[in-house]
Design a protein around this motif. Sequence first.
Motif, mmCIF file in Angstrom:
data_model
loop_
_atom_site.group_PDB
_atom_site.id
_atom_site.type_symbol
_atom_site.label_atom_id
_atom_site.label_comp_id
_atom_site.label_asym_id
_atom_site.label_seq_id
_atom_site.Cartn_x
_atom_site.Cartn_y
_atom_site.Cartn_z
ATOM 1 N N SER A 1 0.829 -1.198 0.000
ATOM 2 C CA SER A 1 0.000 0.000 0.000
ATOM 3 C C SER A 1 0.863 1.247 0.000
ATOM 4 O O SER A 1 2.086 1.175 0.118
ATOM 5 N N ASP B 1 -8.072 12.305 9.102
ATOM 6 C CA ASP B 1 -7.620 11.645 7.879
ATOM 7 C C ASP B 1 -6.095 11.661 7.785
ATOM 8 O O ASP B 1 -5.477 12.676 7.460
ATOM 9 N N SER C 1 -4.549 9.223 5.867
ATOM 10 C CA SER C 1 -4.386 8.176 4.860
ATOM 11 C C SER C 1 -3.136 8.360 4.006
ATOM 12 O O SER C 1 -2.630 7.396 3.429
ATOM 13 N N GLU D 1 -4.854 9.055 -3.552
ATOM 14 C CA GLU D 1 -6.022 8.195 -3.775
ATOM 15 C C GLU D 1 -7.045 9.014 -4.540
ATOM 16 O O GLU D 1 -8.010 9.532 -3.975
ATOM 17 N N GLY E 1 -10.704 8.521 -3.996
ATOM 18 C CA GLY E 1 -11.152 8.460 -2.624
ATOM 19 C C GLY E 1 -12.055 9.624 -2.255
ATOM 20 O O GLY E 1 -12.098 10.654 -2.928
ATOM 21 N N THR F 1 -13.975 7.376 2.451
ATOM 22 C CA THR F 1 -13.343 6.140 1.964
ATOM 23 C C THR F 1 -11.831 6.242 1.852
ATOM 24 O O THR F 1 -11.184 5.247 1.491
ATOM 25 N N ASN F 2 -11.243 7.412 2.122
ATOM 26 C CA ASN F 2 -9.794 7.552 1.997
ATOM 27 C C ASN F 2 -9.074 6.528 2.868
ATOM 28 O O ASN F 2 -9.472 6.268 3.997
ATOM 29 N N GLY F 3 -7.985 5.998 2.325
ATOM 30 C CA GLY F 3 -7.194 5.016 3.051
ATOM 31 C C GLY F 3 -7.433 3.593 2.599
ATOM 32 O O GLY F 3 -6.657 2.697 2.941
ATOM 33 N N THR F 4 -8.468 3.370 1.800
ATOM 34 C CA THR F 4 -8.760 2.003 1.371
ATOM 35 C C THR F 4 -7.922 1.589 0.159
ATOM 36 O O THR F 4 -7.645 0.399 -0.013
ATOM 37 N N HIS F 5 -7.544 2.556 -0.670
ATOM 38 C CA HIS F 5 -6.764 2.227 -1.864
ATOM 39 C C HIS F 5 -5.648 3.251 -2.081
ATOM 40 O O HIS F 5 -5.391 3.668 -3.213
ATOM 41 N N THR F 6 -4.992 3.677 -1.026
ATOM 42 C CA THR F 6 -3.906 4.651 -1.156
ATOM 43 C C THR F 6 -2.713 4.018 -1.868
ATOM 44 O O THR F 6 -2.273 2.918 -1.512
#
Length: 527
Positions: free
Chosen positions: A38, A431, A433, A455, A458, A462-467
Amino acid sequence: MRVKMTILTSLAALLVMAPGASASPKFTTPVKLAGAPSGGEPSIAASPQGIVMVAGPQGIPSGVSGHAGTGLWISKNDGSTFGSGRYIGSFLGGGDDDIIFDRGIWYTGDLEAAATEVCQSTDTGRTWAGVGPLPDPSNCTTVSGGQAGFSDDRPWLTPDPTDPKRIYLTYHEFVSAQPLSFVTNNGGGDDFANPCGPLVTDPTIEANVPTDITGGTLVARPAMDRKGNLYVLFAATTQQENGAALARGIPSGTFSQLYLAVSKDHCQSFTDHTVFDGQKQYGMNTVQFGDIFNDLAIDGAGNLYAVGVGFIGHKQFASTANVYVLSSKDHGQHWSAPLKLKTPNAAAMLPAAVGGPRAGQLVIGYLRTFNGVTDPASLKGRWTYSTAESRDATAAQPNYVYADVRRGYSYHNGQICNAGILCGLPGEPSDRSLADFTSVTLDPHACPLFTFAGEPKGTPSTNGTHTKNYVTRQRTDCLSAPLPPPVGPPPPVRSVHHHHHARGHHHRGHRRPSHRPKRRKSRGFTG
């Protein structure tokens, strides 16, 4: 008349190309680093051969997710493309990472909090092993014998240009909240077991620094000059500011104080200098450096630059975030006043800085809102990655050229928290992320390479799920590097009756940067 007009035309062309007339630099489209690891606060390093590596922390302790703590990406073409990311480092690590290149050897540091696992590679990243006297059959993928430092946070690795085996490990210590350094004199074979002298030697400075988890120090990446002198920049709040903040229900005072610890004897002893005393000049909690982290850069002439993001003014705990630069031309003894870079109607966060090979050259990267939001804690912020570059950064009124690496493209939507492990506490944004910083280095052609987390798709929820981490290389208006000395005998002189001319060679894909004119003062943001 034609001759006169030709002369006038030539003079006009020269004026166009005079110092201050350079266009804004252009960049490659940022490459998203792929693979399982990640993103967040990536570190970057480059070798003279055009190998570029990026390392990023994977969450501490990473072993609970079944992998080591460092995400590693490698490029063999000067950052144009990268192989798929993989995991190295410690099962106990994943807290912070750093990566450096030192004369043929790559080193990584993976934060475990109890210590830092330091690993090395001598084959351009194909294999890794923990430093230290013990063998590492796990190839730096579990917990190796390369344990360095103790009770550390945000470790940095710094190679000494005067000794290929001397490397420094510098960090913020959890319990005492002090900056600490350790040194190895054999490339890590002794696990950095040699403590440096105290960095904080001025009793006045020591009395300022709160010794609790909410205060303490922020330690920037150290810098080294060509003589092997070590410079460590650290920021601190004060006892009074911390107390006033706690009385208002705010976890920490602002980081208003900038200090520099300097060692000229390979870290046996340090002398402290005040870079900026915000509390003295503006009052309690009205100055903030450390949105987050600050940076220390050095150019080829030994000029130092302290770069921080925050605010300077008369309002306590202001909600704005600007980029400031302070410079020193005498090895940190005296500093210029903070210069606020031009980020109109915007917030800035997570700065990165690197000095160029010549005097006055400074490159800065940072995340910047481009939709008029000036509060980094706002959920409405749209963030892109921006740069500011100068060729006369030590001047009384330096010129900077501003550019976005991809104009109008949002790499983060929402807020960015600057409180580190305090993010999410009452009164603080939540946040984190993107984690805590971005990074920049120079490639073999003196072109800046930037890496940052993002992201684009994002949202504040939802930030942090696909950084993921991104890398971009500046492709125009790079820094002018001194030409290398000629190697071997001079070429034979051709006879005058030869009418053909030898063709010059250009390295495929990269031309040696020409001697660019200085940039015009304060151009607008362009992509």
